[in-house]
Design a protein around this motif. Structure first.
Motif, PDB file in Angstrom:
ATOM      1  N   PRO A  53       0.819  -1.172  -0.009  1.00 24.77           N
ATOM      2  CA  PRO A  53       0.014   0.107   0.037  1.00 24.77           C
ATOM      3  C   PRO A  53       0.994   1.384  -0.134  1.00 24.77           C
ATOM      4  N   THR A  54       0.320   2.308  -0.637  1.00 22.71           N
ATOM      5  CA  THR A  54       0.992   3.568  -0.503  1.00 22.71           C
ATOM      6  C   THR A  54       0.520   4.155   0.758  1.00 22.71           C
ATOM      7  N   THR A  55       1.124   5.341   1.183  1.00 17.19           N
ATOM      8  CA  THR A  55       0.890   5.867   2.517  1.00 17.19           C
ATOM      9  C   THR A  55      -0.392   6.554   2.474  1.00 17.19           C
ATOM     10  N   ALA A  56      -0.948   7.081   1.349  1.00 15.04           N
ATOM     11  CA  ALA A  56      -2.165   7.520   1.167  1.00 15.04           C
ATOM     12  C   ALA A  56      -3.281   6.488   1.439  1.00 15.04           C
ATOM     13  N   THR A  57      -3.180   5.426   0.741  1.00 13.11           N
ATOM     14  CA  THR A  57      -3.965   4.388   0.734  1.00 13.11           C
ATOM     15  C   THR A  57      -4.085   3.465   2.250  1.00 13.11           C
ATOM     16  N   LEU A  58      -2.835   3.404   2.894  1.00 10.98           N
ATOM     17  CA  LEU A  58      -2.868   2.994   4.110  1.00 10.98           C
ATOM     18  C   LEU A  58      -3.438   3.815   5.085  1.00 10.98           C
ATOM     19  N   GLY A  59      -3.614   5.349   4.631  1.00  9.79           N
ATOM     20  CA  GLY A  59      -4.085   6.164   5.929  1.00  9.79           C
ATOM     21  C   GLY A  59      -5.597   6.171   5.566  1.00  9.79           C
ATOM     22  N   ARG A  60      -6.047   5.980   4.348  1.00 11.11           N
ATOM     23  CA  ARG A  60      -7.533   5.753   4.370  1.00 11.11           C
ATOM     24  C   ARG A  60      -8.361   4.515   4.801  1.00 11.11           C
ATOM     25  N   GLU A  95       8.284   4.050  -1.252  1.00 10.38           N
ATOM     26  CA  GLU A  95       9.290   4.998  -2.340  1.00 10.38           C
ATOM     27  C   GLU A  95       8.797   5.676  -3.300  1.00 10.38           C
ATOM     28  N   GLU A  96       7.636   5.417  -3.577  1.00 14.09           N
ATOM     29  CA  GLU A  96       6.842   6.366  -4.760  1.00 14.09           C
ATOM     30  C   GLU A  96       6.531   7.866  -4.114  1.00 14.09           C
ATOM     31  N   ALA A  97       6.180   7.785  -2.830  1.00 13.42           N
ATOM     32  CA  ALA A  97       5.822   9.169  -2.087  1.00 13.42           C
ATOM     33  C   ALA A  97       7.082   9.817  -1.465  1.00 13.42           C
ATOM     34  N   GLY A  98       8.178   8.953  -1.566  1.00 15.19           N
ATOM     35  CA  GLY A  98       9.413   9.659  -1.028  1.00 15.19           C
ATOM     36  C   GLY A  98       9.201   9.585   0.631  1.00 15.19           C
ATOM     37  N   PHE A  99       8.499   8.823   1.414  1.00 15.37           N
ATOM     38  CA  PHE A  99       8.525   8.812   2.762  1.00 15.37           C
ATOM     39  C   PHE A  99       8.941   7.439   3.255  1.00 15.37           C
ATOM     40  N   VAL A 100       9.466   7.812   4.552  1.00 15.26           N
ATOM     41  CA  VAL A 100      10.057   6.506   5.377  1.00 15.26           C
ATOM     42  C   VAL A 100       9.580   6.673   6.800  1.00 15.26           C
TER      43      VAL A 100
END
Length: 191
Positions: A53-60, A95-100
């Protein structure tokens, strides 16, 4: 030694937990899709472990399930020890969002607070559609770089050493204007 049929990576365990949560709520993939605003096919692939999951998807998904992201990630980890050496702190990357995101003090069901270290690449931004747990208290302390945070429709610009405290009841947005990446500590306190 890995036990047969037991997921062995954080992504595998996260996929299994997402499927279990949906089942516990008695929701079909279509119902979860409607509630979270995530396509049915994406949810299916997430639960089968075919997609991280992306951060946005996991956040939702966290919002729909009423959990902080840290709490959800903690649920896929073993019982956390009292001392967590840096090399054993769980790290999750988008990685896609540049977030760790590093769980410095992994959450525990009996505790209300946790510490997370995060980095955002220059120019990267993370938007959360809603508070995972309404009224959750957050303290953001910038360790290196500059961070823009929008909460309650107000933009706050934090520089190295600055700290912002707020209660989250709606959407929020974290952005690194650059020119370098930002590293910050996030303290989360459940209501």
């Amino acid at each position: 030694m890995r036990e047969e049929g037991v997921p062995d990576t954080v992504d595998d365990r996260l996929a299994a937990r997402l499927g279990t949560l949906r089942t516990e709520h008695g929701w079909s993939l279509d119902e979860l899709s409607r509630r979270a605003g995530v396509s049915r096919s994406t949810l299916s692939r997430l639960e089968r472990g075919e997609l991280s999951p992306t951060t946005a998807t996991l956040g939702r998904l966290c919002t729909v399930y009423g959990r902080t992201m840290s709490r959800l990630l903690m649920e896929v980890e073993a019982e956390p020890p009292r001392l967590v050496p840096a090399a054993r702190q769980p790290v999750w990357r988008d990685e896609e969002a540049g977030f760790v995101r590093r769980s410095v003090s992994p959450p525990h069901p009996g505790l209300r607070a946790e510490v997370v270290e995060s980095t955002l690449d220059a120019g990267a931004g993370i938007a959360y559609a809603d508070a995972p747990v309404p009224g959750v208290e957050q303290h953001v302390w910038v360790l290196e770089g500059t961070l823009g945070i929008t909460v309650d429709d107000a933009l706050h610009t934090l520089r190295e050493g600055d700290c912002l405290r707020f209660r989250l009841r709606g959407p929020s947005h974290f952005h690194c204007p650059g020119p370098e990446r930002v590293r910050y500590a996030l303290m989360i306190v459940l209501p």
